[in-house]
Design a protein around this motif. Structure first.
Motif, mmCIF file in Angstrom:
data_model
loop_
_atom_site.group_PDB
_atom_site.id
_atom_site.type_symbol
_atom_site.label_atom_id
_atom_site.label_comp_id
_atom_site.label_asym_id
_atom_site.label_seq_id
_atom_site.Cartn_x
_atom_site.Cartn_y
_atom_site.Cartn_z
ATOM 1 N N CYS A 58 0.332 -0.970 -0.127
ATOM 2 C CA CYS A 58 -0.032 0.345 0.537
ATOM 3 C C CYS A 58 1.266 1.118 -0.135
ATOM 4 O O CYS A 58 0.776 2.125 -0.739
ATOM 5 C CB CYS A 58 -1.226 -0.092 1.470
ATOM 6 N N ASP A 59 1.858 1.485 0.900
ATOM 7 C CA ASP A 59 2.839 2.365 0.845
ATOM 8 C C ASP A 59 3.667 2.756 -0.513
ATOM 9 O O ASP A 59 3.466 3.793 -1.343
ATOM 10 C CB ASP A 59 3.571 2.310 1.534
ATOM 11 N N GLU A 60 3.764 1.504 -0.957
ATOM 12 C CA GLU A 60 4.521 1.788 -2.371
ATOM 13 C C GLU A 60 3.749 2.125 -3.531
ATOM 14 O O GLU A 60 4.181 2.881 -4.087
ATOM 15 C CB GLU A 60 5.351 0.172 -2.776
ATOM 16 N N MET A 61 2.120 1.786 -3.457
ATOM 17 C CA MET A 61 1.320 2.254 -4.264
ATOM 18 C C MET A 61 1.169 3.821 -4.069
ATOM 19 O O MET A 61 0.771 4.427 -5.241
ATOM 20 C CB MET A 61 -0.354 1.251 -4.067
ATOM 21 N N MET A 62 1.180 4.105 -3.519
ATOM 22 C CA MET A 62 0.633 5.741 -2.614
ATOM 23 C C MET A 62 1.914 6.334 -3.153
ATOM 24 O O MET A 62 1.692 7.660 -3.591
ATOM 25 C CB MET A 62 -0.042 5.820 -1.171
ATOM 26 N N LEU A 63 2.670 5.844 -2.867
ATOM 27 C CA LEU A 63 4.002 6.461 -4.055
ATOM 28 C C LEU A 63 4.153 7.099 -5.001
ATOM 29 O O LEU A 63 4.110 7.708 -5.422
ATOM 30 C CB LEU A 63 5.681 5.726 -3.239
ATOM 31 N N ALA A 64 3.580 5.528 -5.639
ATOM 32 C CA ALA A 64 3.308 5.786 -7.173
ATOM 33 C C ALA A 64 2.286 6.730 -7.557
ATOM 34 O O ALA A 64 2.415 7.091 -8.596
ATOM 35 C CB ALA A 64 2.929 3.812 -7.721
ATOM 36 N N ALA A 65 1.311 7.301 -6.807
ATOM 37 C CA ALA A 65 -0.093 7.604 -7.062
ATOM 38 C C ALA A 65 1.135 9.425 -7.446
ATOM 39 O O ALA A 65 -0.160 9.988 -7.546
ATOM 40 C CB ALA A 65 -1.151 7.260 -5.795
ATOM 41 N N TYR A 66 1.485 9.677 -6.398
ATOM 42 C CA TYR A 66 2.216 10.945 -5.983
ATOM 43 C C TYR A 66 3.145 11.483 -7.239
ATOM 44 O O TYR A 66 3.883 12.337 -7.015
ATOM 45 C CB TYR A 66 2.340 11.607 -5.054
ATOM 46 N N ALA A 67 3.647 10.392 -7.457
ATOM 47 C CA ALA A 67 5.251 9.977 -8.652
ATOM 48 C C ALA A 67 4.771 11.154 -9.633
ATOM 49 O O ALA A 67 3.196 11.035 -9.989
ATOM 50 C CB ALA A 67 5.602 8.975 -8.918
#
Length: 114
Positions: free
Chosen positions: A59-68
Protein backbone atom coordinates in the motif's frame (compact mmCIF):
# COMPACT_ATOMS: atom_id res chain seq x y z
CA UNK A 1 -14.68 42.57 -13.55
CA UNK A 2 -12.01 40.89 -15.66
CA UNK A 3 -9.96 40.29 -12.50
CA UNK A 4 -12.96 38.68 -10.81
CA UNK A 5 -13.57 36.38 -13.78
CA UNK A 6 -9.90 35.42 -13.83
CA UNK A 7 -9.95 34.70 -10.09
CA UNK A 8 -13.07 32.54 -10.42
CA UNK A 9 -11.56 30.63 -13.33
CA UNK A 10 -8.33 30.07 -11.38
CA UNK A 11 -10.22 28.83 -8.33
CA UNK A 12 -12.28 26.49 -10.48
CA UNK A 13 -9.16 25.15 -12.14
CA UNK A 14 -7.48 24.61 -8.77
CA UNK A 15 -10.56 22.84 -7.43
CA UNK A 16 -10.66 20.53 -10.46
CA UNK A 17 -6.96 19.85 -10.04
CA UNK A 18 -7.46 18.95 -6.37
CA UNK A 19 -10.41 16.70 -7.22
CA UNK A 20 -8.29 14.99 -9.85
CA UNK A 21 -5.45 14.43 -7.37
CA UNK A 22 -7.85 12.96 -4.81
CA UNK A 23 -9.40 10.64 -7.41
CA UNK A 24 -5.94 9.53 -8.51
CA UNK A 25 -4.87 8.82 -4.93
CA UNK A 26 -8.03 6.77 -4.40
CA UNK A 27 -7.19 4.74 -7.49
CA UNK A 28 -3.83 3.77 -6.01
CA UNK A 29 -5.16 3.12 -2.50
CA UNK A 30 -4.92 -0.65 -2.13
CA UNK A 31 -6.16 -0.79 1.46
CA UNK A 32 -8.32 -3.85 2.09
CA UNK A 33 -10.25 -5.26 5.01
CA UNK A 34 -7.68 -7.73 6.36
CA UNK A 35 -10.26 -9.83 8.19
CA UNK A 36 -12.19 -10.39 4.97
CA UNK A 37 -8.98 -11.16 3.10
CA UNK A 38 -7.97 -13.61 5.84
CA UNK A 39 -11.33 -15.39 5.63
CA UNK A 40 -11.31 -15.41 1.82
CA UNK A 41 -7.82 -16.88 1.66
CA UNK A 42 -8.20 -19.10 4.73
CA UNK A 43 -5.17 -17.61 6.47
CA UNK A 44 -3.74 -18.93 9.71
CA UNK A 45 -2.94 -16.45 12.48
CA UNK A 46 0.76 -16.55 11.61
CA UNK A 47 0.04 -16.00 7.92
CA UNK A 48 -2.31 -13.13 8.73
CA UNK A 49 0.39 -11.17 10.55
CA UNK A 50 2.89 -11.58 7.73
CA UNK A 51 0.32 -10.89 5.00
CA UNK A 52 -0.71 -7.74 6.83
CA UNK A 53 2.91 -6.53 6.91
CA UNK A 54 3.46 -7.35 3.24
CA UNK A 55 0.22 -5.68 2.24
CA UNK A 56 1.02 -2.58 4.28
CA UNK A 57 4.34 -2.20 2.45
CA UNK A 58 2.52 -2.73 -0.87
CA UNK A 59 0.00 0.00 0.00
CA UNK A 60 2.84 2.39 0.85
CA UNK A 61 4.57 1.72 -2.46
CA UNK A 62 1.35 2.19 -4.41
CA UNK A 63 0.71 5.54 -2.73
CA UNK A 64 4.24 6.62 -3.63
CA UNK A 65 3.39 5.74 -7.23
CA UNK A 66 0.19 7.79 -7.02
CA UNK A 67 2.15 10.95 -6.28
CA UNK A 68 5.10 10.24 -8.56
CA UNK A 69 5.67 11.79 -11.96
CA UNK A 70 3.29 10.40 -14.54
CA UNK A 71 6.09 8.85 -16.60
CA UNK A 72 7.38 6.95 -13.54
CA UNK A 73 4.05 5.62 -12.27
CA UNK A 74 3.63 2.52 -14.44
CA UNK A 75 7.13 1.30 -13.60
CA UNK A 76 6.59 1.95 -9.88
CA UNK A 77 3.29 0.06 -9.92
CA UNK A 78 4.86 -2.84 -11.80
CA UNK A 79 7.72 -3.08 -9.29
CA UNK A 80 5.35 -2.84 -6.32
CA UNK A 81 3.09 -5.58 -7.71
CA UNK A 82 6.00 -7.89 -8.52
CA UNK A 83 7.47 -7.42 -5.06
CA UNK A 84 4.08 -8.01 -3.42
CA UNK A 85 3.35 -11.23 -5.27
CA UNK A 86 6.89 -12.52 -4.73
CA UNK A 87 6.55 -12.02 -0.97
CA UNK A 88 3.02 -13.40 -0.87
CA UNK A 89 4.19 -16.51 -2.69
CA UNK A 90 6.55 -17.25 0.22
CA UNK A 91 3.76 -16.96 2.78
CA UNK A 92 0.74 -18.48 1.04
CA UNK A 93 0.20 -22.05 -0.08
CA UNK A 94 -0.56 -22.70 -3.75
CA UNK A 95 -4.35 -22.55 -3.38
CA UNK A 96 -4.21 -19.33 -1.35
CA UNK A 97 -1.69 -17.80 -3.74
CA UNK A 98 -3.84 -18.49 -6.81
CA UNK A 99 -6.85 -16.92 -5.11
CA UNK A 100 -4.74 -13.91 -4.05
CA UNK A 101 -3.48 -13.42 -7.60
CA UNK A 102 -7.05 -13.48 -8.88
CA UNK A 103 -8.15 -10.87 -6.33
CA UNK A 104 -5.14 -8.66 -7.03
CA UNK A 105 -5.58 -8.85 -10.82
CA UNK A 106 -9.27 -8.00 -10.58
CA UNK A 107 -8.55 -5.07 -8.26
CA UNK A 108 -5.81 -3.68 -10.51
CA UNK A 109 -7.97 -4.12 -13.62
CA UNK A 110 -10.99 -2.46 -12.02
CA UNK A 111 -8.87 0.54 -11.10
CA UNK A 112 -7.31 0.79 -14.54
CA UNK A 113 -3.83 0.04 -13.27
CA UNK A 114 -3.29 -3.09 -15.33
Amino acid sequence: MVVAMFAMTSMSFAENENNSAVAQAETYDMTVNMRKLAVTLGLTNDQMEVVQDIHSAFCDEMMLAAYAKEEDRADMVDKAVKKDIRYMHYVLDDKQYKKYLLLLNVTLSNRGLK
